[in-house]
Write a protein that holds these residues in place. Structure first.
Motif, PDB file in Angstrom:
ATOM      1  N   PRO A 188       0.824  -1.215   0.000  1.00 26.52           N
ATOM      2  CA  PRO A 188       0.000   0.000   0.000  1.00 26.52           C
ATOM      3  C   PRO A 188       0.860   1.267   0.000  1.00 26.52           C
ATOM      4  CG  PRO A 188      -0.693  -1.536   1.714  1.00 26.52           C
ATOM      5  CD  PRO A 188       0.585  -2.067   1.160  1.00 26.52           C
ATOM      6  N   GLU A 189       2.070   1.178   0.584  1.00 23.39           N
ATOM      7  CA  GLU A 189       2.937   2.351   0.633  1.00 23.39           C
ATOM      8  C   GLU A 189       3.525   2.645  -0.750  1.00 23.39           C
ATOM      9  OE1 GLU A 189       3.429  -0.380   2.640  1.00 23.39           O
ATOM     10  OE2 GLU A 189       2.126   0.478   4.192  1.00 23.39           O
ATOM     11  N   GLY A 190       3.696   1.615  -1.546  1.00 22.25           N
ATOM     12  CA  GLY A 190       4.265   1.810  -2.881  1.00 22.25           C
ATOM     13  C   GLY A 190       3.168   2.119  -3.874  1.00 22.25           C
ATOM     14  N   ARG A 191       3.382   1.727  -5.113  1.00 21.68           N
ATOM     15  CA  ARG A 191       2.403   2.086  -6.127  1.00 21.68           C
ATOM     16  C   ARG A 191       1.918   0.870  -6.872  1.00 21.68           C
ATOM     17  NH1 ARG A 191       4.987   7.130  -9.074  1.00 21.68           N
ATOM     18  NH2 ARG A 191       2.839   7.254  -9.751  1.00 21.68           N
ATOM     19  N   GLY A 192       2.065  -0.296  -6.250  1.00 27.85           N
ATOM     20  CA  GLY A 192       1.684  -1.524  -6.930  1.00 27.85           C
ATOM     21  C   GLY A 192       0.180  -1.703  -6.972  1.00 27.85           C
ATOM     22  N   ARG A 223     -12.204 -10.020  -0.589  1.00 24.90           N
ATOM     23  CA  ARG A 223     -13.179  -9.543  -1.571  1.00 24.90           C
ATOM     24  C   ARG A 223     -14.448  -9.029  -0.914  1.00 24.90           C
ATOM     25  NH1 ARG A 223     -12.436 -13.632  -6.753  1.00 24.90           N
ATOM     26  NH2 ARG A 223     -10.204 -13.896  -6.424  1.00 24.90           N
ATOM     27  N   LYS A 224     -14.747  -9.571   0.288  1.00 21.10           N
ATOM     28  CA  LYS A 224     -15.940  -9.078   0.991  1.00 21.10           C
ATOM     29  C   LYS A 224     -15.832  -7.594   1.297  1.00 21.10           C
ATOM     30  CE  LYS A 224     -16.916 -13.497   3.171  1.00 21.10           C
ATOM     31  NZ  LYS A 224     -16.364 -14.286   4.284  1.00 21.10           N
ATOM     32  N   PHE A 225     -14.602  -7.074   1.353  1.00 21.95           N
ATOM     33  CA  PHE A 225     -14.405  -5.646   1.603  1.00 21.95           C
ATOM     34  C   PHE A 225     -14.412  -4.840   0.300  1.00 21.95           C
ATOM     35  CE2 PHE A 225     -12.697  -7.820   5.245  1.00 21.95           C
ATOM     36  CZ  PHE A 225     -12.979  -6.990   6.322  1.00 21.95           C
ATOM     37  N   GLY A 226     -14.602  -5.504  -0.806  1.00 25.63           N
ATOM     38  CA  GLY A 226     -14.600  -4.804  -2.096  1.00 25.63           C
ATOM     39  C   GLY A 226     -13.244  -4.781  -2.771  1.00 25.63           C
ATOM     40  N   VAL A 227     -12.279  -5.511  -2.205  1.00 22.32           N
ATOM     41  CA  VAL A 227     -10.948  -5.559  -2.811  1.00 22.32           C
ATOM     42  C   VAL A 227     -10.989  -6.500  -4.019  1.00 22.32           C
ATOM     43  CG1 VAL A 227      -8.542  -6.211  -2.455  1.00 22.32           C
ATOM     44  CG2 VAL A 227      -9.838  -5.125  -0.597  1.00 22.32           C
ATOM     45  N   HIS A 228     -10.417  -6.053  -5.140  1.00 27.51           N
ATOM     46  CA  HIS A 228     -10.330  -6.950  -6.284  1.00 27.51           C
ATOM     47  C   HIS A 228      -9.035  -6.697  -7.043  1.00 27.51           C
ATOM     48  CE1 HIS A 228     -11.372  -3.644  -8.956  1.00 27.51           C
ATOM     49  NE2 HIS A 228     -12.337  -3.323  -8.108  1.00 27.51           N
ATOM     50  N   SER A 229      -8.707  -7.618  -7.959  1.00 30.34           N
ATOM     51  CA  SER A 229      -7.436  -7.512  -8.658  1.00 30.34           C
ATOM     52  C   SER A 229      -7.439  -6.299  -9.572  1.00 30.34           C
ATOM     53  CB  SER A 229      -7.153  -8.785  -9.450  1.00 30.34           C
ATOM     54  OG  SER A 229      -8.180  -9.020 -10.361  1.00 30.34           O
ATOM     55  N   ALA A 230      -6.242  -5.773  -9.824  1.00 23.95           N
ATOM     56  CA  ALA A 230      -5.993  -4.600 -10.667  1.00 23.95           C
ATOM     57  C   ALA A 230      -6.297  -3.287  -9.957  1.00 23.95           C
ATOM     58  CB  ALA A 230      -6.745  -4.673 -11.988  1.00 23.95           C
ATOM     59  N   MET A 231      -6.853  -3.361  -8.736  1.00 19.73           N
ATOM     60  CA  MET A 231      -7.062  -2.163  -7.933  1.00 19.73           C
ATOM     61  C   MET A 231      -5.706  -1.757  -7.330  1.00 19.73           C
ATOM     62  SD  MET A 231      -9.289  -2.402  -4.422  1.00 19.73           S
ATOM     63  CE  MET A 231     -10.869  -2.134  -5.200  1.00 19.73           C
ATOM     64  N   SER A 232      -5.496  -0.463  -7.068  1.00 21.42           N
ATOM     65  CA  SER A 232      -4.232  -0.080  -6.448  1.00 21.42           C
ATOM     66  C   SER A 232      -4.183  -0.632  -5.031  1.00 21.42           C
ATOM     67  CB  SER A 232      -4.070   1.440  -6.441  1.00 21.42           C
ATOM     68  OG  SER A 232      -4.795   2.005  -5.371  1.00 21.42           O
ATOM     69  N   ALA A 233      -2.976  -1.001  -4.597  1.00 20.13           N
ATOM     70  CA  ALA A 233      -2.834  -1.557  -3.251  1.00 20.13           C
ATOM     71  C   ALA A 233      -3.211  -0.516  -2.199  1.00 20.13           C
ATOM     72  CB  ALA A 233      -1.402  -2.050  -3.042  1.00 20.13           C
ATOM     73  N   ARG A 263      -5.580   1.703  -2.430  1.00 20.76           N
ATOM     74  CA  ARG A 263      -7.041   1.679  -2.328  1.00 20.76           C
ATOM     75  C   ARG A 263      -7.497   0.437  -1.547  1.00 20.76           C
ATOM     76  NH1 ARG A 263     -11.642   3.694  -1.465  1.00 20.76           N
ATOM     77  NH2 ARG A 263     -13.429   2.872  -2.603  1.00 20.76           N
ATOM     78  N   ALA A 264      -6.841  -0.678  -1.797  1.00 16.13           N
ATOM     79  CA  ALA A 264      -7.194  -1.909  -1.086  1.00 16.13           C
ATOM     80  C   ALA A 264      -7.009  -1.730   0.418  1.00 16.13           C
ATOM     81  CB  ALA A 264      -6.349  -3.073  -1.601  1.00 16.13           C
ATOM     82  N   ARG A 265      -5.958  -1.020   0.809  1.00 17.48           N
ATOM     83  CA  ARG A 265      -5.713  -0.779   2.232  1.00 17.48           C
ATOM     84  C   ARG A 265      -6.819   0.076   2.836  1.00 17.48           C
ATOM     85  NH1 ARG A 265      -1.301  -0.346   5.601  1.00 17.48           N
ATOM     86  NH2 ARG A 265      -1.124  -2.548   5.238  1.00 17.48           N
ATOM     87  N   GLN A 266      -7.289   1.071   2.058  1.00 19.57           N
ATOM     88  CA  GLN A 266      -8.402   1.913   2.538  1.00 19.57           C
ATOM     89  C   GLN A 266      -9.642   1.063   2.790  1.00 19.57           C
ATOM     90  OE1 GLN A 266      -9.066   4.785  -0.549  1.00 19.57           O
ATOM     91  NE2 GLN A 266      -7.588   6.275   0.261  1.00 19.57           N
ATOM     92  N   LEU A 267      -9.937   0.177   1.845  1.00 15.47           N
ATOM     93  CA  LEU A 267     -11.155  -0.627   1.940  1.00 15.47           C
ATOM     94  C   LEU A 267     -11.033  -1.691   3.021  1.00 15.47           C
ATOM     95  CD1 LEU A 267     -11.850  -1.170  -1.869  1.00 15.47           C
ATOM     96  CD2 LEU A 267     -13.266   0.162  -0.289  1.00 15.47           C
ATOM     97  N   CYS A 268      -9.803  -2.178   3.208  1.00 18.90           N
ATOM     98  CA  CYS A 268      -9.595  -3.341   4.066  1.00 18.90           C
ATOM     99  C   CYS A 268      -8.363  -3.117   4.928  1.00 18.90           C
ATOM    100  CB  CYS A 268      -9.437  -4.582   3.184  1.00 18.90           C
ATOM    101  SG  CYS A 268      -9.301  -6.118   4.083  1.00 18.90           S
ATOM    102  N   PRO A 269      -8.512  -2.284   5.973  1.00 16.07           N
ATOM    103  CA  PRO A 269      -7.327  -1.908   6.772  1.00 16.07           C
ATOM    104  C   PRO A 269      -6.650  -3.109   7.420  1.00 16.07           C
ATOM    105  CG  PRO A 269      -9.242  -0.542   7.311  1.00 16.07           C
ATOM    106  CD  PRO A 269      -9.740  -1.653   6.446  1.00 16.07           C
ATOM    107  N   GLU A 270      -7.408  -4.168   7.725  1.00 17.17           N
ATOM    108  CA  GLU A 270      -6.776  -5.316   8.383  1.00 17.17           C
ATOM    109  C   GLU A 270      -6.238  -6.333   7.374  1.00 17.17           C
ATOM    110  OE1 GLU A 270     -11.173  -5.940   9.525  1.00 17.17           O
ATOM    111  OE2 GLU A 270     -10.068  -4.379   8.501  1.00 17.17           O
ATOM    112  N   GLY A 271      -6.231  -5.975   6.100  1.00 15.78           N
ATOM    113  CA  GLY A 271      -5.744  -6.882   5.065  1.00 15.78           C
ATOM    114  C   GLY A 271      -4.278  -7.259   5.283  1.00 15.78           C
ATOM    115  N   VAL A 272      -3.942  -8.505   4.957  1.00 15.35           N
ATOM    116  CA  VAL A 272      -2.557  -8.960   5.027  1.00 15.35           C
ATOM    117  C   VAL A 272      -1.960  -8.834   3.625  1.00 15.35           C
ATOM    118  CG1 VAL A 272      -1.017 -10.858   5.648  1.00 15.35           C
ATOM    119  CG2 VAL A 272      -3.258 -10.640   6.763  1.00 15.35           C
ATOM    120  N   PHE A 273      -1.052  -7.877   3.452  1.00 10.78           N
ATOM    121  CA  PHE A 273      -0.475  -7.627   2.128  1.00 10.78           C
ATOM    122  C   PHE A 273       0.773  -8.471   1.940  1.00 10.78           C
ATOM    123  CE2 PHE A 273      -2.928  -4.184   0.313  1.00 10.78           C
ATOM    124  CZ  PHE A 273      -3.694  -3.803   1.405  1.00 10.78           C
TER     125      PHE A 273
END
Ligand SMILES: [Mg+2]
Length: 404
Positions: free
Chosen positions: A45-49, A59-69, A71-81
């Motif tokens: 999430p800190e980078g630009r991947g 995915r229950k948090f709305g995270v999906h592939s091709a989304m910026s990491a 954005r994924a962190r915003q949607l899913c703060p407890e996500g394991v990257f």
């Protein structure tokens, strides 16, 4: 699960096998403490991947592939990257494809984690297509610990659509003659080949559901969309005659990198380009493949993306040849303006296997440098960890998104 029946004995039978959240599932497999948690494979999430794959929990948090990491962190703060481990995914993919080839040689991989199988000729030996599909799911789970979704139908289009209907761990059968009715009410975007632009245009024309394409006048549709619309109408009617074409590998081998910060420096870009090309060449050699075409992909800070390709005089897996071709594309074809880049990728396409295409003893055979280069390649292949340093320095390789 008892597989549903398959009534007609003589029609074509195609299976589409698609692993569920593949990269994320492999990570959970290798680290059971991740089970049940929202796992997000891709850039940090800190980078630009970007997100390459997300577990179903994520995915229950709305995270999906091709989304910026980010954005994924915003949607899913407890996500394991987790950073992708392409080599491990290729290893597991190889095991899965080997299982599939145990059923029939007619296996056509579509990507690292999905493949078509033509099982028309297997029924006497192995049972009906639904029985074979269930058995494949069972074996993949037993031998790899992963789940697959499988679609069984009379053709590729319907099989691919079916495998996606009840993910994860799905088994959906569209029996012979059922296709048209089963897909009639589905949204137009389910048609293979209808992307975002086509979807907007089709909806404007009154095609929101698949069967709208058959309801509207064919001549009117052709006047509006051109002759390609007839192919879409065939799919809408559940018709797809494309054969399953067995290949031993995905149709291209590529690597790309999204930089933590844009790179403008030409020498630095050349170094990255060389490393990517080396890795591609190494993978070709590991899989005993040669490439006719080298493709360079570049993305600028404003997200415009360019690809440039060159077709080589003969197929090769040589590091020097592929590196030179990629570098040439970088410097000559993208050269104007020297704008900074946010992503660079090198892909080898148009692949041939041993015994296919023009033999290696082409015009360059006997050229003094060539044998030396091949020897050098073999030595490099044996040096482990060679491809790590640059990629580990804050620029994670992001595999093509796993979109299912
Ligand atoms: Mg998949």
């Amino acid at each position: 699960m008892t597989p549903p029946p398959w009534d007609c004995g003589h029609s074509r039978a195609v299976l589409h096998v698609d692993m569920d959240a593949f990269y994320a599932s492999v990570e959970v497999l290798d680290d059971p403490s991740l089970r049940g948690r929202p796992v997000i494979v891709g850039g940090t999430p800190e980078g630009r991947g970007v997100v390459a794959a997300a577990s179903y929990e994520a995915r229950k948090f709305g995270v999906h592939s091709a989304m910026s990491a980010a954005r994924a962190r915003q949607l899913c703060p407890e996500g394991v990257f987790i950073r992708p481990r392409p080599d491990r995914y290729f290893e597991v993919s190889g095991a899965i494809m080997a299982i599939l080839r145990g059923y029939t040689p007619l296996v056509e991989p579509l990507s690292i984690d999905e493949a078509f199988l033509d099982v028309s000729g297997c029924r006497r030996l192995l049972g009906t297509p639904p029985v074979i599909a269930a058995d494949i799911k069972r074996r993949i789970r037993a031998e790899t610990g992963l789940t697959a979704s499988v679609g069984a139908a009379a053709n590729k289009f319907l099989a691919k659509l079916a495998s996606d209907l009840e993910k994860p761990d799905g088994l959906v059968v569209i029996g012979p003659g059922e296709g048209r009715a089963r897909i009639a009410a589905l949204p137009i975007e389910r048609l293979w080949g209808v992307g975002k632009v086509a979807s907007v245009q089709l909806r404007e024309a009154g095609c929101a559901r698949i069967d709208d394409l058959l309801r509207l006048d064919a001549a009117w549709l052709e006047a509006r969309f051109g002759p390609h619309v007839h192919h879409l109408r065939e799919l809408a009617a559940g018709i797809d005659d494309r054969p399953v074409v067995p290949t031993h590998e995905a149709k291209s081998v590529g690597n790309e990198v999204t930089f933590a910060e844009d790179i403008a420096d030409a020498a630095q870009l050349r170094t990255v380009c060389d490393e990517l090309a080396d890795k591609v060449a190494r993978r070709l050699r590991a899989d005993d493949l040669r490439a006719r075409t080298v493709v360079l992909k570049a993305r600028y800070p404003d997200f415009t993306t360019l690809t440039r390709s060159v077709t080589l005089p003969e197929a090769t897996s040589g590091g020097v040849e592929i590196r030179d071709a990629a570098r040439d594309l970088l410097e000559q074809r993208l050269g104007r303006g020297r704008r900074p880049l946010r992503l660079l990728g090198v892909t080898a396409a148009n692949l041939v296997q041993p015994g296919e295409g023009p033999a290696a003893q082409g015009s360059l055979f006997g050229e003094p440098g060539r044998e030396r280069n091949q020897r050098l390649d073999r030595v490099l292949d044996e040096v482990s960890g060679r491809f790590g340093p640059l990629l580990r320095r804050g620029a994670p390789p992001v595999p093509e998104p796993d979109d299912t």
